[in-house]
Design a protein around this motif. Structure first.
Motif, PDB file in Angstrom:
ATOM      1  N   THR A 139      30.052  51.138  -5.192  1.00  0.00           N
ATOM      2  CA  THR A 139      29.234  50.200  -5.968  1.00  0.00           C
ATOM      3  C   THR A 139      30.010  48.947  -6.335  1.00  0.00           C
ATOM      4  OG1 THR A 139      28.010  52.083  -6.885  1.00  0.00           O
ATOM      5  CG2 THR A 139      27.799  49.968  -8.018  1.00  0.00           C
ATOM      6  N   THR A 140      31.253  49.126  -6.769  1.00  0.00           N
ATOM      7  CA  THR A 140      32.068  47.983  -7.177  1.00  0.00           C
ATOM      8  C   THR A 140      32.301  47.028  -6.017  1.00  0.00           C
ATOM      9  OG1 THR A 140      33.192  49.344  -8.827  1.00  0.00           O
ATOM     10  CG2 THR A 140      34.260  47.282  -8.195  1.00  0.00           C
ATOM     11  N   ILE A 141      32.680  47.560  -4.868  1.00  0.00           N
ATOM     12  CA  ILE A 141      32.958  46.711  -3.708  1.00  0.00           C
ATOM     13  C   ILE A 141      31.684  46.048  -3.206  1.00  0.00           C
ATOM     14  CG2 ILE A 141      33.778  46.711  -1.314  1.00  0.00           C
ATOM     15  CD1 ILE A 141      35.666  48.988  -2.084  1.00  0.00           C
ATOM     16  N   ALA A 142      30.573  46.776  -3.197  1.00  0.00           N
ATOM     17  CA  ALA A 142      29.326  46.219  -2.678  1.00  0.00           C
ATOM     18  C   ALA A 142      28.764  45.125  -3.581  1.00  0.00           C
ATOM     19  CB  ALA A 142      28.290  47.330  -2.502  1.00  0.00           C
ATOM     20  N   CYS A 143      28.999  45.240  -4.898  1.00  0.00           N
ATOM     21  CA  CYS A 143      28.366  44.314  -5.840  1.00  0.00           C
ATOM     22  C   CYS A 143      29.217  43.087  -6.168  1.00  0.00           C
ATOM     23  CB  CYS A 143      28.027  45.047  -7.143  1.00  0.00           C
ATOM     24  SG  CYS A 143      26.756  46.322  -6.941  1.00  0.00           S
ATOM     25  N   HIS A 144      30.486  43.077  -5.791  1.00  0.00           N
ATOM     26  CA  HIS A 144      31.364  41.947  -6.117  1.00  0.00           C
ATOM     27  C   HIS A 144      31.751  41.222  -4.836  1.00  0.00           C
ATOM     28  CE1 HIS A 144      31.607  44.343  -9.789  1.00  0.00           C
ATOM     29  NE2 HIS A 144      32.018  43.245 -10.411  1.00  0.00           N
TER      30      HIS A 144
END
Length: 273
Positions: free
Chosen positions: A30-35
């Motif tokens: 989630t972190t990598i996909a959203c930033h």
């Protein structure tokens, strides 16, 4: 397990490990996909690893948990074949080739070539696609070969998931030797990939030792050593499980080895990174 207390203990342990693995890997994804600023090769390959770890932990543990909770021991023939296929697929896609080591090696040891080799989105997508494609084809070959043998001795697997060596134990024909040869070839390829990773990390650590920053040195050293330790546990236990002679096999030993190579790495990988 034969007693209800041990069954519930197994369920609780697997539940805790799987939830930790799914939560940690899910946070990474989630972190990598959203930033947007994390859309770099290093984080792309980390996202790829997290997806594969979710696949591994979701293939083996849930069915074992359900059997422990409901006091059953059954899995369908198709379910067993699917479990074996996806386990081999996710493992080989994650390990051959291991993109994290290649990304770090190019970034630290050959920085002028980084933009050419991995800087473009197409380049890293092709590397990941090659890993997934080779894993899919090899898993298809292994599954078809393993389930083409004649099974006549029993229908009982001494394991909490459908493991290739356990399936081959049920064979009563010489056709299983074909699958054993495929296993030996796959283990040899994985060992070659492991040697490549070790050489890459040696080159990385040599480059890091020449850096003036002590903080960068300790960070790189800790990450590389921990990652190599987890990969070493995985490759040695998996090779032992698939290549060990039947004379030294026992249910308790097989269970411990299976947990070490199928459950521990997906749960530990996200915490390293």
């Amino acid at each position: 397990a034969d007693t209800r207390q041990l069954q519930l203990l197994h369920f609780g342990l697997f539940l805790g490990i799987s939830l930790a693995a799914l939560l940690a890997n899910g946070l990474i994804i989630t972190t990598i996909a959203c930033h947007h600023h994390l859309h770099t090769p290093m984080y792309f390959f980390l996202l790829n690893l997290a997806l594969l770890d979710v696949g591994v932990i979701s293939t083996t543990v849930p069915k074992g948990m359900a059997n422990s909770l409901w006091d059953t021991r059954d899995i369908s023939y198709a379910g067993c074949a699917a479990q074996l296929f996806f386990l081999v697929f996710f493992f080989l896609a994650e390990f051959s080739p291991h993109c994290q080591a290649y990304d770090r090696y190019v970034a630290i040891c050959k920085p002028p070539h980084y933009g050419t080799l991995l800087g473009r989105r197409d380049s890293r997508v092709h590397v990941a696609a090659a890993a997934w494609g080779s894993g899919f084809l090899t898993a298809l070959l292994h599954t078809a070969s393993a389930f083409s043998v004649s099974i006549c001795q029993s229908n009982v697997l001494d394991q909490f998931f459908c493991e290739m060596p356990q399936v081959l134990k049920l064979s009563c024909s010489k056709s299983y030797l074909r699958e054993l040869r495929l296993i030996v070839v796959s283990v040899f390829v994985d060992l070659c990939c492991f040697v490549f990773m070790v050489v890459s990390y040696v080159q990385i650590l040599r480059a890091v030792l020449r850096m003036p920053s002590q903080q960068g040195y300790h960070k790189a050293f800790a990450t590389c050593i921990l990652h190599l330790a987890i990969i070493s546990v995985f490759i040695t236990t998996a090779a032992f499980a698939y290549l060990k002679p039947p004379s030294i096999s026992s249910p308790s030993l097989d269970l411990v080895v299976a947990v070490l190579y199928s459950v521990v790495p997906p749960a530990v990988n996200p915490f390293i990174y």
